[in-house]
Write a protein that holds these residues in place. Sequence first.
Motif, short mmCIF file in Angstrom:
data_model
loop_
_atom_site.label_atom_id
_atom_site.label_comp_id
_atom_site.label_asym_id
_atom_site.label_seq_id
_atom_site.Cartn_x
_atom_site.Cartn_y
_atom_site.Cartn_z
N ILE A 166 -19.55 -50.49 107.56
CA ILE A 166 -19.82 -51.90 107.81
C ILE A 166 -19.04 -52.77 106.81
O ILE A 166 -19.08 -52.53 105.60
N LEU A 167 -18.34 -53.77 107.35
CA LEU A 167 -17.54 -54.68 106.55
C LEU A 167 -18.03 -56.10 106.73
O LEU A 167 -18.56 -56.45 107.79
N ASP A 168 -17.81 -56.92 105.71
CA ASP A 168 -18.05 -58.35 105.86
C ASP A 168 -16.90 -58.95 106.66
O ASP A 168 -15.73 -58.64 106.41
N VAL A 169 -17.24 -59.80 107.60
CA VAL A 169 -16.25 -60.59 108.34
C VAL A 169 -16.22 -61.95 107.65
O VAL A 169 -17.28 -62.51 107.33
N VAL A 170 -15.02 -62.45 107.37
CA VAL A 170 -14.87 -63.69 106.61
C VAL A 170 -14.00 -64.70 107.36
O VAL A 170 -13.25 -64.33 108.27
N ASP A 171 -14.10 -65.96 106.94
CA ASP A 171 -13.31 -67.01 107.56
C ASP A 171 -12.02 -67.26 106.78
O ASP A 171 -11.71 -66.53 105.84
N GLU A 172 -11.31 -68.31 107.16
CA GLU A 172 -10.02 -68.62 106.53
C GLU A 172 -10.16 -69.05 105.07
O GLU A 172 -9.17 -69.12 104.36
N ARG A 173 -11.39 -69.30 104.62
CA ARG A 173 -11.62 -69.65 103.20
C ARG A 173 -12.32 -68.52 102.45
O ARG A 173 -12.83 -68.73 101.36
N GLY A 180 -14.29 -50.11 112.74
CA GLY A 180 -13.59 -49.89 114.01
C GLY A 180 -13.56 -51.15 114.87
O GLY A 180 -12.54 -51.48 115.47
N GLN A 181 -14.66 -51.86 114.92
CA GLN A 181 -14.74 -53.11 115.68
C GLN A 181 -13.88 -54.20 115.01
O GLN A 181 -13.19 -54.96 115.69
N VAL A 182 -13.94 -54.27 113.69
CA VAL A 182 -13.15 -55.25 112.94
C VAL A 182 -11.67 -55.07 113.27
O VAL A 182 -10.96 -56.04 113.56
N TYR A 183 -11.19 -53.82 113.24
CA TYR A 183 -9.79 -53.55 113.53
C TYR A 183 -9.46 -53.83 115.00
O TYR A 183 -8.45 -54.45 115.32
N ALA A 184 -10.32 -53.36 115.91
CA ALA A 184 -10.05 -53.51 117.34
C ALA A 184 -10.02 -54.98 117.77
O ALA A 184 -9.22 -55.36 118.63
N GLN A 185 -10.88 -55.80 117.16
CA GLN A 185 -10.96 -57.21 117.55
C GLN A 185 -10.17 -58.14 116.64
O GLN A 185 -10.17 -59.35 116.85
N GLY A 186 -9.52 -57.59 115.64
CA GLY A 186 -8.73 -58.41 114.72
C GLY A 186 -9.56 -59.38 113.92
O GLY A 186 -9.13 -60.51 113.66
N LEU A 187 -10.76 -58.95 113.51
CA LEU A 187 -11.64 -59.81 112.72
C LEU A 187 -11.17 -59.84 111.26
O LEU A 187 -10.84 -58.81 110.69
N ARG A 188 -11.17 -61.02 110.68
CA ARG A 188 -10.73 -61.17 109.29
C ARG A 188 -11.77 -60.54 108.37
O ARG A 188 -12.97 -60.75 108.52
N HIS A 189 -11.29 -59.78 107.39
CA HIS A 189 -12.16 -59.10 106.44
C HIS A 189 -11.50 -59.13 105.05
O HIS A 189 -10.61 -59.94 104.83
N ARG A 190 -11.94 -58.27 104.16
CA ARG A 190 -11.43 -58.25 102.79
C ARG A 190 -10.84 -56.89 102.45
O ARG A 190 -11.35 -55.86 102.89
N ALA A 191 -9.78 -56.92 101.63
CA ALA A 191 -9.14 -55.68 101.19
C ALA A 191 -8.65 -55.83 99.75
O ALA A 191 -8.48 -56.95 99.27
N VAL A 192 -8.46 -54.70 99.10
CA VAL A 192 -7.92 -54.69 97.74
C VAL A 192 -6.66 -53.83 97.70
O VAL A 192 -6.53 -52.86 98.43
N PHE A 193 -5.74 -54.25 96.84
CA PHE A 193 -4.48 -53.55 96.61
C PHE A 193 -4.39 -53.32 95.11
O PHE A 193 -4.43 -54.28 94.34
N VAL A 194 -4.23 -52.08 94.70
CA VAL A 194 -4.15 -51.76 93.28
C VAL A 194 -2.82 -51.06 93.01
O VAL A 194 -2.57 -49.97 93.54
N GLN A 195 -1.99 -51.69 92.18
CA GLN A 195 -0.75 -51.05 91.78
C GLN A 195 -1.05 -50.23 90.53
O GLN A 195 -1.48 -50.78 89.51
N ALA A 196 -0.84 -48.93 90.61
CA ALA A 196 -1.09 -48.03 89.48
C ALA A 196 0.24 -47.69 88.82
O ALA A 196 1.18 -47.28 89.49
N ARG A 197 0.27 -47.85 87.51
CA ARG A 197 1.47 -47.54 86.73
C ARG A 197 1.14 -46.46 85.71
O ARG A 197 0.06 -46.46 85.12
#
Length: 169
Positions: free
Chosen positions: A7-14, A24-41
């Motif tokens: 289960i993911l939070d669906v979020v708006d443009e703000r 699966g539903q979030v991806y299939a319907q293109g619902l906006r959600h949250r993600a993190v990117f971590v660059q490891a050095r």
Amino acid sequence: MSAADEILDVVDERDRVTGQAPRGQVYAQGLRHRAVFVQARDGAGRVFVHRRTPTKLVFPSLYDMFVGGVVGTGESYDDAALREAREELGVPGLPRPAFLFKFLYDDGAGRTWWSAVYEVHCELPVDPQTEEVDWHDFLSEAEIERRLTEWEWVPDGLTAYRRLRGLRG
């Protein structure tokens, strides 16, 4: 529970939570959600680069210069960054990643998510998750730049990389 059932939070443009839905539903319907990117050095300043497994729900078999993933319902960006980095790198003692910036990724084709970008220094040996990572190595910035036109990269990671590179000059 499969990744598609998480289960993911669906979020708006703000970046305000408007509801929840299975991944699966979030991806299939293109619902906006949250993600993190971590660059490891590593200790030499090289960047952890990997090729995603062919079983990934999004961008299978593509290269990425970040570890990370989706932010779970009620989870903070900071907690998700630490969880994802520890899981994907296989380093339980990894320090908390440092937040760098956040941006809205939108490919115009139904893939859109708020993206928080972090950096972490990883001097411990990595043991990446085999279900997430097909191949990995620590590469210099020069090597990454050479590979940008040779390898197929995840588009959101490439966007985050270019933004980070722009900030650093």
